[in-house]
Design an enzyme around this catalytic site. Structure first.
Site, PDB file in Angstrom:
ATOM      1  N   SER A 174      73.256  -8.009 -20.926  1.00  0.00           N
ATOM      2  CA  SER A 174      72.628  -9.034 -20.087  1.00  0.00           C
ATOM      3  C   SER A 174      71.799  -8.362 -18.992  1.00  0.00           C
ATOM      4  O   SER A 174      70.951  -9.003 -18.363  1.00  0.00           O
ATOM      5  CB  SER A 174      73.688  -9.953 -19.462  1.00  0.00           C
ATOM      6  OG  SER A 174      74.742  -9.200 -18.910  1.00  0.00           O
ATOM      7  N   LYS A 176      81.377  -2.314 -26.352  1.00  0.00           N
ATOM      8  CA  LYS A 176      81.422  -3.661 -26.930  1.00  0.00           C
ATOM      9  C   LYS A 176      80.265  -3.788 -27.901  1.00  0.00           C
ATOM     10  O   LYS A 176      79.183  -3.234 -27.666  1.00  0.00           O
ATOM     11  CB  LYS A 176      81.306  -4.724 -25.832  1.00  0.00           C
ATOM     12  CG  LYS A 176      81.203  -6.138 -26.380  1.00  0.00           C
ATOM     13  CD  LYS A 176      81.344  -7.199 -25.301  1.00  0.00           C
ATOM     14  CE  LYS A 176      80.063  -7.597 -24.624  1.00  0.00           C
ATOM     15  NZ  LYS A 176      78.976  -8.065 -25.523  1.00  0.00           N
ATOM     16  N   GLU A 223      78.437  -6.840 -30.811  1.00  0.00           N
ATOM     17  CA  GLU A 223      78.419  -8.239 -31.241  1.00  0.00           C
ATOM     18  C   GLU A 223      78.544  -8.336 -32.754  1.00  0.00           C
ATOM     19  O   GLU A 223      78.016  -7.502 -33.488  1.00  0.00           O
ATOM     20  CB  GLU A 223      77.105  -8.902 -30.798  1.00  0.00           C
ATOM     21  CG  GLU A 223      76.931  -8.955 -29.298  1.00  0.00           C
ATOM     22  CD  GLU A 223      75.630  -9.643 -28.878  1.00  0.00           C
ATOM     23  OE1 GLU A 223      74.911 -10.173 -29.756  1.00  0.00           O
ATOM     24  OE2 GLU A 223      75.344  -9.635 -27.666  1.00  0.00           O
ATOM     25  N   GLU A 271      82.307 -16.241 -26.797  1.00  0.00           N
ATOM     26  CA  GLU A 271      81.269 -16.801 -25.915  1.00  0.00           C
ATOM     27  C   GLU A 271      80.788 -18.158 -26.434  1.00  0.00           C
ATOM     28  O   GLU A 271      80.413 -18.290 -27.608  1.00  0.00           O
ATOM     29  CB  GLU A 271      80.080 -15.834 -25.809  1.00  0.00           C
ATOM     30  CG  GLU A 271      78.968 -16.404 -24.927  1.00  0.00           C
ATOM     31  CD  GLU A 271      77.908 -15.413 -24.485  1.00  0.00           C
ATOM     32  OE1 GLU A 271      78.034 -14.209 -24.754  1.00  0.00           O
ATOM     33  OE2 GLU A 271      76.928 -15.860 -23.850  1.00  0.00           O
TER      34      GLU A 271
HETATM   35  O1  KIV Z   1      75.949  -8.851 -21.921  1.00  0.00           O
HETATM   36  C1  KIV Z   1      76.848  -9.496 -21.358  1.00  0.00           C
HETATM   37  O2  KIV Z   1      76.877  -9.667 -20.142  1.00  0.00           O
HETATM   38  C2  KIV Z   1      77.892 -10.056 -22.200  1.00  0.00           C
HETATM   39  C3  KIV Z   1      78.844 -11.013 -21.566  1.00  0.00           C
HETATM   40  C4  KIV Z   1      78.181 -12.317 -21.415  1.00  0.00           C
HETATM   41  C5  KIV Z   1      80.105 -11.117 -22.326  1.00  0.00           C
HETATM   42  O3  KIV Z   1      77.941  -9.779 -23.356  1.00  0.00           O
END
Ligand code: KIV
Length: 299
Positions: free
Chosen positions: A56, A124, A126, A193
């Protein structure tokens, strides 16, 4: 009599085990995003369990329309700043678009850079079932992986926009299957999400690993919000699931406007913001100018 040793457990670094102990627990995982050193320091001081350097970053810090353009180098640069600011929270670096989708060995190498070059504790990525073999390979390399399903912003063009996911029986079932596949592949936690609350609660009850919700109701094992949203710093749009705990944009605007006005009126800087020079040094300095200024402007 032996002395009482004060417990420092509240200051000790949050580990994977600490997070996993929060599964089904009355004390949920508290996570926020951060992208820089000062924010990481404040989030850490506030006692959050997990700091996510989310992709983000692309939207809320770098000003892009969506998360797709952010690069590995940009992510690592911001992760390093966060790692310097955070001492206690567990840290997760978000793998950017195309850093893990093309090829598994490239994914493992890129995931490793978040730990070796940028001080993160985990990564992390996706995607659900289709990412399971990639997750497994990264975990086998010794890198903890957080999954992310539901609204996965890197798939925005496939999803047709920032939309709630899992609202039909079929898509809800697909989310559960994705979550189970990620757990089996070795994810230590899974972000849900923009998923209906009942679906997120069922997935959370089904899994042995913690779920961390964002727009997924209160039945998850933890919550995450984008810090710029919760602080009221991002004004392009506010998703329904965001609660603003502050309005920093207004505070900042106010501060910049007051600064502009005070400089304009020459009220700032004041004497208290200005350094002095001893009188004798000043006089010697002025005397030394005589040969430069025959007309003698200063005395
Ligand atoms: O990129 C991000 O901030 C995220 C969160 C919304 C979980 O993936």
């Amino acid at each position: 009599m032996s002395q009482q040793v004060p417990s420092d457990s509240s200051n000790s670094k949050i580990s994977l085990a600490t997070l996993q102990d929060k599964k089904d627990c009355s004390d949920p995982i508290v996570a926020v995003t951060a992208y820089d050193y000062p924010t990481a320091r404040v989030a850490d001081a506030a006692g959050v369990d997990l700091i996510l350097v989310g992709d983000s970053l692309a939207m809320v810090v770098l000003g892009y329309e969506n998360t797709l353009p952010v690069t590995m180098d940009e992510m690592l640069h911001h992760c390093r700043a966060v790692a310097r600011g955070s001492k206690r929270a567990f840290m997760t670096g978000d793998m950017p678009f195309l850093s893990y989708q093309v090829d598994v060995s490239e994914a493992v190498r890129n995931a490793g850079r978040f730990l070796s070059d940028a001080g993160m504790d985990s990564v992390k990525l996706e995607g659900g079932r289709r990412m399971a073999s990639t997750v497994r390979a990264i975990v086998e390399a010794g890198i903890p992986v957080m999954g992310h399903i539901g609204l996965t912003p890197q798939a925005i063009h496939q999803l047709g926009g920032f939309r709630v996911q899992g609202r039909s029986s079929n898509t809800a079932r697909a989310l559960l299957d994705d979550a189970i596949a990620l757990e089996k592949a070795g994810c230590f936690a899974i972000v849900l999400e923009a998923v209906p609350g009942r679906v997120a609660t069922l997935i959370s009850e089904w899994l042995n690993v913690p779920t961390i919700g964002i727009g997924a109701g209160s039945g998850c094992d933890g919550q995450v919000l984008v810090s710029n949203d919760l602080l009221g710093l991002f004004d392009r749009f506010t998703p329904r699931f965001v609660k603003k705990y502050s309005n920093l944009r207004v505070e900042m605007l106010n501060a910049f406007e007051r600064y502009r006005d005070e400089v304009g009126r020459r009220d700032f800087p004041g004497a208290e913001h200005t350094f002095g020079i001893p009188d004798d040094e000043w006089q010697t300095f002025i005397d030394s100018l005589e040969d430069l200024r025959p007309s003698g402007k200063h005395s």
